[in-house]
Write a protein that holds these residues in place. Structure first.
Motif, PDB file in Angstrom:
ATOM      1  N   ARG A 142       0.813  -1.223   0.000  1.00 22.63           N
ATOM      2  CA  ARG A 142       0.000   0.000   0.000  1.00 22.63           C
ATOM      3  C   ARG A 142       0.844   1.270   0.000  1.00 22.63           C
ATOM      4  N   GLY A 143       2.133   1.162   0.314  1.00 19.85           N
ATOM      5  CA  GLY A 143       2.975   2.342   0.370  1.00 19.85           C
ATOM      6  C   GLY A 143       2.563   3.305   1.457  1.00 19.85           C
ATOM      7  N   ASP A 144       2.124   2.760   2.592  1.00 16.09           N
ATOM      8  CA  ASP A 144       1.625   3.600   3.685  1.00 16.09           C
ATOM      9  C   ASP A 144       1.610   2.761   4.963  1.00 16.09           C
ATOM     10  N   TYR A 145       1.373   3.442   6.084  1.00 17.74           N
ATOM     11  CA  TYR A 145       1.231   2.730   7.337  1.00 17.74           C
ATOM     12  C   TYR A 145      -0.138   2.070   7.413  1.00 17.74           C
ATOM     13  N   ARG A 146      -0.173   0.852   7.955  1.00 15.77           N
ATOM     14  CA  ARG A 146      -1.402   0.103   8.125  1.00 15.77           C
ATOM     15  C   ARG A 146      -1.381  -0.603   9.482  1.00 15.77           C
ATOM     16  N   HIS A 147      -2.578  -0.961   9.948  1.00 14.92           N
ATOM     17  CA  HIS A 147      -2.727  -1.724  11.185  1.00 14.92           C
ATOM     18  C   HIS A 147      -3.297  -3.090  10.838  1.00 14.92           C
ATOM     19  N   PHE A 148      -2.629  -4.143  11.307  1.00 14.46           N
ATOM     20  CA  PHE A 148      -3.038  -5.504  10.982  1.00 14.46           C
ATOM     21  C   PHE A 148      -3.402  -6.251  12.263  1.00 14.46           C
ATOM     22  N   ARG A 149      -4.624  -6.783  12.292  1.00 10.17           N
ATOM     23  CA  ARG A 149      -5.066  -7.585  13.433  1.00 10.17           C
ATOM     24  C   ARG A 149      -4.353  -8.940  13.399  1.00 10.17           C
ATOM     25  N   LEU A 150      -3.854  -9.358  14.561  1.00 13.78           N
ATOM     26  CA  LEU A 150      -3.121 -10.619  14.601  1.00 13.78           C
ATOM     27  C   LEU A 150      -4.014 -11.814  14.296  1.00 13.78           C
ATOM     28  N   ASP A 151      -5.302 -11.719  14.661  1.00 12.83           N
ATOM     29  CA  ASP A 151      -6.190 -12.854  14.397  1.00 12.83           C
ATOM     30  C   ASP A 151      -6.543 -12.991  12.920  1.00 12.83           C
ATOM     31  N   ARG A 152      -6.157 -12.009  12.094  1.00 17.26           N
ATOM     32  CA  ARG A 152      -6.396 -12.104  10.659  1.00 17.26           C
ATOM     33  C   ARG A 152      -5.126 -12.412   9.865  1.00 17.26           C
ATOM     34  N   ILE A 153      -4.016 -12.576  10.572  1.00 13.82           N
ATOM     35  CA  ILE A 153      -2.775 -12.977   9.908  1.00 13.82           C
ATOM     36  C   ILE A 153      -2.762 -14.502   9.827  1.00 13.82           C
ATOM     37  N   ASN A 154      -2.931 -15.023   8.630  1.00 11.63           N
ATOM     38  CA  ASN A 154      -2.984 -16.473   8.446  1.00 11.63           C
ATOM     39  C   ASN A 154      -1.605 -17.118   8.504  1.00 11.63           C
ATOM     40  N   GLU A 155      -0.611 -16.459   7.931  1.00 12.48           N
ATOM     41  CA  GLU A 155       0.757 -16.982   7.935  1.00 12.48           C
ATOM     42  C   GLU A 155       1.724 -15.816   8.085  1.00 12.48           C
ATOM     43  N   LEU A 156       2.870 -16.107   8.680  1.00 13.72           N
ATOM     44  CA  LEU A 156       3.879 -15.069   8.906  1.00 13.72           C
ATOM     45  C   LEU A 156       5.256 -15.668   8.643  1.00 13.72           C
ATOM     46  N   PHE A 157       6.083 -14.919   7.898  1.00 16.33           N
ATOM     47  CA  PHE A 157       7.415 -15.386   7.548  1.00 16.33           C
ATOM     48  C   PHE A 157       8.428 -14.283   7.862  1.00 16.33           C
TER      49      PHE A 157
END
Length: 232
Positions: free
Chosen positions: A188-203
């Motif tokens: 997005r080229g910007d700051y965003r807020h991501f809920r941890l319960d919506r993160i399916n995978e993380l690397f």
């Protein structure tokens, strides 16, 4: 873990056990070699800790303080206790365990009057979580924050759409109902807020952040003043 941190951890392990602990057991808990434990024991003894025992038998902490008693007023102790109890209830498993250890360490170095306030305090944080913390994701995010490294995530937004993002994490918030990571999103080229319960995978990625985390954190704080809700 730095050597100073390891020495404090080793001392705490010895203080928490009434019976001798072998060098092998201490080495396993500190994730170092048995030889390092022998050197650390000798260092602690030189700094004033009375540790009895020897190789093949085990070591036991008897008395002696490395630090003078810490002085807190009653309100400061209450704030510490309430904060640690909140973390124990709402943090991920690793953070909750760290809160318990921190409470034990504080109790071990405050003066006798403060100990009674600390041990008999009646301030409690809620013990139930309205939402479950994703432990592996929260732990990986905190480590990436410390290491100032990028992360690739698979994220499901409010519209149930799945996207893959590379983010630069700058802050992690443990709110009452949800946990959120604030980050610069390359997509997005910007700051965003991501809920941890919506993160399916993380690397976790080896790539370092292109700017110091302090600078990114300052820019994020400025951006939230003009943020549009539910941007993803």
């Amino acid at each position: 873990m730095t050597r100073t941190q390891r020495l404090l951890t080793l001392l705490q392990l010895l203080k928490e056990n009434r019976y001798p602990m072998t060098a092998e057991r201490l080495a396993a808990q500190c994730n170092v070699s048995v030889r390092s434990i022998y050197r650390d024991i000798e260092t602690l003894r030189q700094q004033g800790a009375e540790i009895v025992g020897e190789a093949g038998i085990g070591f036991l902490y008897k008395s002696g303080l490395l630090l003078p008693p810490l002085l807190f007023d009653t309100a400061e102790l209450e704030a510490l206790i309430l904060g640690l109890r909140w973390v124990e209830s709402h943090g991920d498993n690793e953070l909750a365990a760290s809160a318990k250890r921190a409470a034990n360490k504080i109790s071990g170095v405050v003066n006798q009057e403060s100990q009674s306030v600390f041990l008999q305090n009646s301030l409690f944080a809620p013990s139930s979580r309205p939402s479950q913390v994703k432990d592996p994701i929260a732990i990986a995010l905190r480590r990436s924050l410390r290491d100032e490294c990028k992360i690739r995530i698979k994220y499901q937004d409010q519209a149930q759409q799945l996207t893959q993002r590379v983010i630069w994490p700058v802050a992690l918030g443990y709110m009452h109902e949800v946990q959120v990571v604030a980050a610069w999103c390359e997509l997005r080229g910007d700051y965003r807020h991501f809920r941890l319960d919506r993160i399916n995978e993380l690397f976790p990625l080896p790539d370092k952040l292109p700017y110091p985390k302090g600078y990114l954190l300052t820019q994020w704080r400025k951006s939230i003043l003009t943020e549009t809700p539910d941007k993803n």
